[in-house]
Enzyme design. Structure first.
Site, PDB file in Angstrom:
ATOM      1  N   ARG A   1      38.190  41.127  49.769  1.00  0.00           N
ATOM      2  CA  ARG A   1      38.725  40.408  48.591  1.00  0.00           C
ATOM      3  C   ARG A   1      38.793  38.902  48.864  1.00  0.00           C
ATOM      4  O   ARG A   1      39.743  38.227  48.468  1.00  0.00           O
ATOM      5  CB  ARG A   1      40.129  40.920  48.208  1.00  0.00           C
ATOM      6  CG  ARG A   1      40.204  42.382  47.868  1.00  0.00           C
ATOM      7  CD  ARG A   1      39.430  42.728  46.606  1.00  0.00           C
ATOM      8  NE  ARG A   1      39.615  44.113  46.285  1.00  0.00           N
ATOM      9  CZ  ARG A   1      38.849  45.091  46.797  1.00  0.00           C
ATOM     10  NH1 ARG A   1      37.849  44.824  47.626  1.00  0.00           N
ATOM     11  NH2 ARG A   1      39.084  46.348  46.467  1.00  0.00           N
TER      12      ARG A   1
ATOM     13  N   SER B   1      45.177  45.766  40.834  1.00  0.00           N
ATOM     14  CA  SER B   1      45.991  45.689  42.059  1.00  0.00           C
ATOM     15  C   SER B   1      46.534  44.274  42.224  1.00  0.00           C
ATOM     16  O   SER B   1      45.760  43.324  42.249  1.00  0.00           O
ATOM     17  CB  SER B   1      45.143  46.011  43.290  1.00  0.00           C
ATOM     18  OG  SER B   1      44.586  47.285  43.146  1.00  0.00           O
TER      19      SER B   1
ATOM     20  N   GLU C   1      46.661  39.665  45.652  1.00  0.00           N
ATOM     21  CA  GLU C   1      45.229  39.682  45.341  1.00  0.00           C
ATOM     22  C   GLU C   1      44.978  38.844  44.082  1.00  0.00           C
ATOM     23  O   GLU C   1      43.959  38.172  43.956  1.00  0.00           O
ATOM     24  CB  GLU C   1      44.782  41.139  45.121  1.00  0.00           C
ATOM     25  CG  GLU C   1      43.320  41.267  44.794  1.00  0.00           C
ATOM     26  CD  GLU C   1      42.868  42.727  44.688  1.00  0.00           C
ATOM     27  OE1 GLU C   1      43.268  43.566  45.513  1.00  0.00           O
ATOM     28  OE2 GLU C   1      42.098  43.008  43.749  1.00  0.00           O
TER      29      GLU C   1
END
Ligand SMILES: Cc1cc2nc3c(=O)[nH]c(=O)nc-3n(C[C@H](O)[C@H](O)[C@H](O)COP(=O)(O)OP(=O)(O)OC[C@H]3O[C@@H](n4cnc5c(N)ncnc54)[C@H](O)[C@@H]3O)c2cc1C
Length: 345
Positions: free
Chosen positions: A164, A239, A335
């Site tokens: 990520r 998320s 995130e």
């Protein structure tokens, strides 16, 4: 290209946060960016590139210029007997691209079906799901340097992809507007990956023994529809936290108290813990604070029950991070991007 003022962003972020941008411009062609650069506004105002707003949290009004990506189009180039280069413009829908590739029997991104957002944002956090990451198929990205107006082509290595993560999240990469993304996909001998999550269970249930890439894509879509809250129905950005990577000593110390701790070995003797387990074990799953909360089925997903401000969601995330740190000694990382953008020089 028209520069709009006090533009309402509520429908342009999947959290559905009320926020206004001081200035707003839709980028339909590269010339729009060149015009903005020569106007000087990018050096006098903060600016932020916006795709579909599915990985972004507006804390409040945005005191600067929002560059909304609308570049469209797709081209292909056959590069070998069994591979093809597919180039899609930044403003195309990621899932739309996945569906088109599945229709053409081009393999490599079927596990990434139904991830919301634009093609241009996909490299920013190196989108990943169900055992695949974008970086595995990305050949290069074309960018425009918003400080100089220069165009450049950055290959996979230069993009510095991680979990990520990418160059585009680092200070030196934030000046780049990604105008298109080129993927190397297979036209035959596809690398089918059913190892992750419930894919193989779903396929077995359907009696599929030798899945095609379309079978895998359809399985991923059905699992995701079942598991993830739809932002059209309840505001969220998927998320909210990354899965933390920790060392063996920390794993051992948590295991002393929680013998059921799940973890996976990564590189360099490091271990990944599912953030969802930490959040659920700390008692946050399904908890509601005012207009915000942690989704009742997905501990990683923070939601806007209606009328929440960005600041409320940020506060909730901070409380969770502090609690997880206290209980397990693990530092969670967000995130989701907090909409700060690039400040003027
Ligand atoms: C229900 C749901 C499920 C999700 N599931 C997943 C998942 O499985 N895996 C996953 O990885 N992500 C997932 N996400 C997160 C999100 O879909 C991805 O991060 C997506 O790539 C964001 O695209 P976007 O166009 O909405 O980007 P935005 O949210 O608009 O922007 C995200 C960041 O990218 C930057 N950016 C956007 N476009 C450009 C560009 N052209 N050039 C340079 N910078 C740019 C923005 O400035 C910002 O920093 C999910 C989100 C939701 C709501």
């Amino acid at each position: 290209m028209q520069l709009q003022e006090h533009f309402n962003l509520k429908d342009l972020n999947t959290f559905g946060i009320e926020a206004k941008a001081k200035y707003f411009a839709e980028i339909r062609e590269k010339k729009d960016l060149r015009d903005l650069i020569s106007s000087g506004i990018l050096t006098s105002e903060s600016w932020l590139i916006l795709g579909e707003g599915s990985n972004i949290l507006f804390r409040g009004d945005y005191d600067g210029l929002i560059l909304k990506t609308r570049l469209s189009g797709m081209t292909t180039e056959k590069c070998s007997e069994d591979q093809i280069l597919v180039t899609a413009a930044a403003g195309e829908s990621w899932h739309g691209l996945v569906m088109r590739c599945m229709d053409h029997n081009w393999g490599g991104i079927e596990n990434l079906a139904l991830i919301p957002g634009t093609v241009g944002a996909a490299p920013v956090q190196n989108i990943g799901a169900y055992g695949r990451e974008l970086s595995e198929v990305l050949e290069y990205v074309d960018v425009i340097d918003l400080e100089t107006g220069d165009e450049d082509r950055l290959d996979q290595k230069v993009c510095a992809f991680g979990y990520r993560d990418s160059l585009f999240k680092q200070p030196k990469g934030k000046k780049f507007f990604i105008s298109s993304v080129t993927l190397r996909l297979t036209t035959k001998n596809h690398l089918i990956n059913t190892s992750y999550g419930a894919i193989s269970t779903v396929l077995m249930g359907q009696g599929v023994e030798q899945p095609t890439l379309q079978d895998v894509g359809r399985a991923v879509i059905s699992i995701r529809k079942e598991k993830l809250p739809d932002p059209q129905k309840i505001g969220n950005a998927g998320s909210f936290f990354k899965n933390p990577v920790v060392d063996a000593a920390l794993i051992e110390s948590i295991q002393n108290q929680y013998s059921t701790l799940p973890f996976y070995k990564t590189e360099n003797q490091q271990f990944k813990i599912p953030a969802a387990w930490l959040i659920e074990t700390a008692g946050w799953k399904g908890k509601r604070l005012g207009n915000t909360g942690v989704h009742e089925k997905q501990a990683l997903v923070l939601v806007n029950y209606g009328g929440a401000t960005g600041e409320e969601i940020l506060n909730l995330s901070q409380q969770i991070m502090d609690d997880v740190k206290t209980k397990f000694g693990v530092q969670l990382q967000r995130e989701v991007q907090i909409a700060e953008g690039k400040s003027p020089k």
